[in-house]
Write a protein that holds these residues in place. Structure first.
Motif, PDB file in Angstrom:
ATOM      1  N   THR A  68       0.832  -1.203   0.000  1.00  0.00           N
ATOM      2  CA  THR A  68       0.000   0.000   0.000  1.00  0.00           C
ATOM      3  C   THR A  68       0.867   1.254   0.000  1.00  0.00           C
ATOM      4  O   THR A  68       1.806   1.386   0.786  1.00  0.00           O
ATOM      5  CB  THR A  68      -0.910   0.003   1.233  1.00  0.00           C
ATOM      6  OG1 THR A  68      -1.656  -1.218   1.262  1.00  0.00           O
ATOM      7  CG2 THR A  68      -1.861   1.183   1.205  1.00  0.00           C
ATOM      8  N   GLY A  69       0.556   2.174  -0.905  1.00  0.00           N
ATOM      9  CA  GLY A  69       1.305   3.414  -0.987  1.00  0.00           C
ATOM     10  C   GLY A  69       2.608   3.305  -1.738  1.00  0.00           C
ATOM     11  O   GLY A  69       3.361   4.284  -1.817  1.00  0.00           O
ATOM     12  N   PHE A  70       2.868   2.153  -2.324  1.00  0.00           N
ATOM     13  CA  PHE A  70       4.118   1.978  -3.065  1.00  0.00           C
ATOM     14  C   PHE A  70       3.794   1.263  -4.377  1.00  0.00           C
ATOM     15  O   PHE A  70       2.984   1.755  -5.144  1.00  0.00           O
ATOM     16  CB  PHE A  70       5.133   1.210  -2.210  1.00  0.00           C
ATOM     17  CG  PHE A  70       6.528   1.769  -2.248  1.00  0.00           C
ATOM     18  CD1 PHE A  70       7.218   1.893  -3.441  1.00  0.00           C
ATOM     19  CD2 PHE A  70       7.176   2.153  -1.077  1.00  0.00           C
ATOM     20  CE1 PHE A  70       8.504   2.403  -3.476  1.00  0.00           C
ATOM     21  CE2 PHE A  70       8.462   2.669  -1.102  1.00  0.00           C
ATOM     22  CZ  PHE A  70       9.142   2.792  -2.302  1.00  0.00           C
ATOM     23  N   ALA A  71       4.396   0.117  -4.650  1.00  0.00           N
ATOM     24  CA  ALA A  71       4.193  -0.574  -5.920  1.00  0.00           C
ATOM     25  C   ALA A  71       3.069  -1.600  -5.815  1.00  0.00           C
ATOM     26  O   ALA A  71       2.851  -2.210  -4.766  1.00  0.00           O
ATOM     27  CB  ALA A  71       5.475  -1.267  -6.358  1.00  0.00           C
ATOM     28  N   ASP A  72       2.382  -1.805  -6.948  1.00  0.00           N
ATOM     29  CA  ASP A  72       1.347  -2.841  -7.032  1.00  0.00           C
ATOM     30  C   ASP A  72       1.892  -4.143  -7.588  1.00  0.00           C
ATOM     31  O   ASP A  72       1.290  -5.201  -7.383  1.00  0.00           O
ATOM     32  CB  ASP A  72       0.201  -2.361  -7.926  1.00  0.00           C
ATOM     33  CG  ASP A  72      -0.475  -1.120  -7.385  1.00  0.00           C
ATOM     34  OD1 ASP A  72      -1.012  -1.188  -6.273  1.00  0.00           O
ATOM     35  OD2 ASP A  72      -0.448  -0.081  -8.076  1.00  0.00           O
ATOM     36  N   GLY A  73       3.000  -4.076  -8.297  1.00  0.00           N
ATOM     37  CA  GLY A  73       3.555  -5.288  -8.872  1.00  0.00           C
ATOM     38  C   GLY A  73       5.011  -5.146  -9.240  1.00  0.00           C
ATOM     39  O   GLY A  73       5.501  -4.040  -9.477  1.00  0.00           O
ATOM     40  N   VAL A  74       5.701  -6.301  -9.263  1.00  0.00           N
ATOM     41  CA  VAL A  74       7.127  -6.345  -9.610  1.00  0.00           C
ATOM     42  C   VAL A  74       7.396  -7.582 -10.453  1.00  0.00           C
ATOM     43  O   VAL A  74       7.168  -8.700  -9.985  1.00  0.00           O
ATOM     44  CB  VAL A  74       8.017  -6.380  -8.349  1.00  0.00           C
ATOM     45  CG1 VAL A  74       9.459  -6.733  -8.707  1.00  0.00           C
ATOM     46  CG2 VAL A  74       7.978  -5.050  -7.619  1.00  0.00           C
ATOM     47  N   PRO A  75       7.879  -7.414 -11.679  1.00  0.00           N
ATOM     48  CA  PRO A  75       8.407  -8.549 -12.435  1.00  0.00           C
ATOM     49  C   PRO A  75       9.867  -8.759 -12.047  1.00  0.00           C
ATOM     50  O   PRO A  75      10.612  -7.797 -11.894  1.00  0.00           O
ATOM     51  CB  PRO A  75       8.281  -8.082 -13.887  1.00  0.00           C
ATOM     52  CG  PRO A  75       8.415  -6.593 -13.795  1.00  0.00           C
ATOM     53  CD  PRO A  75       7.881  -6.165 -12.458  1.00  0.00           C
ATOM     54  N   VAL A  76      10.271  -9.994 -11.892  1.00  0.00           N
ATOM     55  CA  VAL A  76      11.625 -10.289 -11.411  1.00  0.00           C
ATOM     56  C   VAL A  76      12.432 -10.949 -12.521  1.00  0.00           C
ATOM     57  O   VAL A  76      12.047 -12.005 -13.041  1.00  0.00           O
ATOM     58  CB  VAL A  76      11.583 -11.204 -10.170  1.00  0.00           C
ATOM     59  CG1 VAL A  76      13.005 -11.434  -9.648  1.00  0.00           C
ATOM     60  CG2 VAL A  76      10.713 -10.598  -9.083  1.00  0.00           C
ATOM     61  N   GLY A  77      13.553 -10.341 -12.873  1.00  0.00           N
ATOM     62  CA  GLY A  77      14.460 -10.936 -13.840  1.00  0.00           C
ATOM     63  C   GLY A  77      15.499 -11.802 -13.167  1.00  0.00           C
ATOM     64  O   GLY A  77      15.530 -11.942 -11.938  1.00  0.00           O
ATOM     65  N   ASN A  78      16.346 -12.423 -13.966  1.00  0.00           N
ATOM     66  CA  ASN A  78      17.493 -13.116 -13.400  1.00  0.00           C
ATOM     67  C   ASN A  78      18.410 -12.095 -12.738  1.00  0.00           C
ATOM     68  O   ASN A  78      18.197 -10.891 -12.823  1.00  0.00           O
ATOM     69  CB  ASN A  78      18.232 -13.895 -14.489  1.00  0.00           C
ATOM     70  CG  ASN A  78      17.440 -15.086 -14.989  1.00  0.00           C
ATOM     71  OD1 ASN A  78      16.694 -15.714 -14.233  1.00  0.00           O
ATOM     72  ND2 ASN A  78      17.582 -15.403 -16.265  1.00  0.00           N
TER      73      ASN A  78
END
Length: 334
Positions: A68-78
């Motif tokens: 909450t108040g920051f990111a809704d999602g993160v894709p993670v790479g190698n």
């Protein structure tokens, strides 16, 4: 270089599995895509979706800032590699609430290519409007007349924080983009490396530094800095970092800043506070007001030794964004 891993090839996936199991009230995967992480909390309709991301190895960045108040999602790479378009697109579809989505990431070619492809696919496949802001806070990676070529390093924390706050406040996508760009334009960073990290797959140091050496201006992935030289006292190192930052940042006596002294992975908190002490003294001597301070590991490089200093110049609008509450597994601000 010793590692607490099982199969080095599976280190990133096993880290993500452990993280999701540790914080199920904060984070979940999108379907079976382990590299597509989203908030486990309900978000409001017509809220702008915020996606930040990049390669693994920078923990608590980036997945530690889902909340909450920051990111809704993160894709993670190698490790130290851009995530491919698929998890970015999966997250975009999952978090879209009808107001569009903003992509925020460091200014690296792999990220530019893969996030760009995901944005095109989001438009074609789901009619989702996506806007992008690339972070360019590293003052020594390109001169002032080529700001668009600069790398994004730890100052990205401030840009992500500002954009996440704006989205949480219900601002439109255009408004969130404007604030993210303003935050980026107001942020400057510079780092120093003391020792390399090693990738689990290789076990080899990512760059070479003698025991008595440091590297001024080192990048967050071990990219070359300004020069290698004899290690000096913390105060002397801070003087050089701040000289570059303040020369690049238009700021006057009486103005206020947020300060981040960011560890790169293995530097003790004791040393980070010693560095912050010198930063604070320089700012005090110049009549610049420290409004908020952050000291610790915010964007690391595995177990690299060293740290970076970031300043964000604040006006009333950016102060509101920095003050806005956030509740993430690895970052809480009330």
């Amino acid at each position: 270089m010793k590692k607490l891993v099982n199969n080095p090839i599976k280190a990133v996936d096993e880290m993500i599995e452990g993280y999701v199991k540790a914080y199920p009230n904060y984070i979940k995967t999108v379907g079976e895509n382990l590299r597509a992480l989203v908030t486990a909390k309900e978000t409001k309709e017509n809220k702008v979706g915020v996606i930040i991301g990049g390669g693994a190895g920078h923990e608590p960045g980036f997945m530690g800032y889902i909340g909450t108040g920051f990111a809704d999602g993160v894709p993670v790479g190698n490790i130290f590699a851009s995530p491919p378009p698929d998890p970015i697109l999966d997250i975009t579809k999952e978090i879209d609430k009808g107001a569009g989505v903003i992509y925020l990431y460091g200014n690296y070619q792999g990220d530019i290519m893969n996030f760009g492809m995901a944005a095109d696919l989001a438009d074609l496949e789901a009619d989702i409007r996506v806007e992008t802001v690339r972070v360019t806070d590293d003052v020594v990676s390109a001169p002032k007349d080529r700001l668009e070529e600069r790398r994004g390093i730890a100052g990205s924390f401030f840009v992500y924080k500002a954009a996440g706050a704006a989205a949480d406040l219900g601002y439109s996508l255009d408004h969130v983009v404007r604030i993210a760009n303003k935050a980026n334009d107001s942020t400057r960073s510079m780092g120093v490396g003391l020792s390399p990290c090693s990738l689990p797959q290789t076990g080899e140091p990512s760059f070479e530094l003698a025991d008595h050496e440091m590297e001024i201006g080192l990048g967050v992935h071990g990219e070359p800095g300004l020069y290698k030289g004899e290690i000096r006292p913390a105060e002397s190192i801070v003087n050089e970092l701040m000289e570059h930052i303040l020369a690049d940042m238009p700021i006057s006596r009486g103005e206020k800043v947020a300060v981040l002294v960011n560890g790169l992975g293995s530097t003790p908190q004791m040393e980070l506070y010693i560095m912050f002490r010198s930063v604070a003294k320089i700012l005090e001597d110049q009549g610049i007001i420290i409004y908020r301070s952050y000291v610790g590991n915010y964007l690391t490089s595995l177990e690299m030794g060293g740290c970076s200093v970031s300043l964000m110049k604040l006006d009333d609008e950016l102060t509101t964004m920095i003050d806005h509450p956030a509740d993430c597994a690895m970052f809480v601000q009330k």
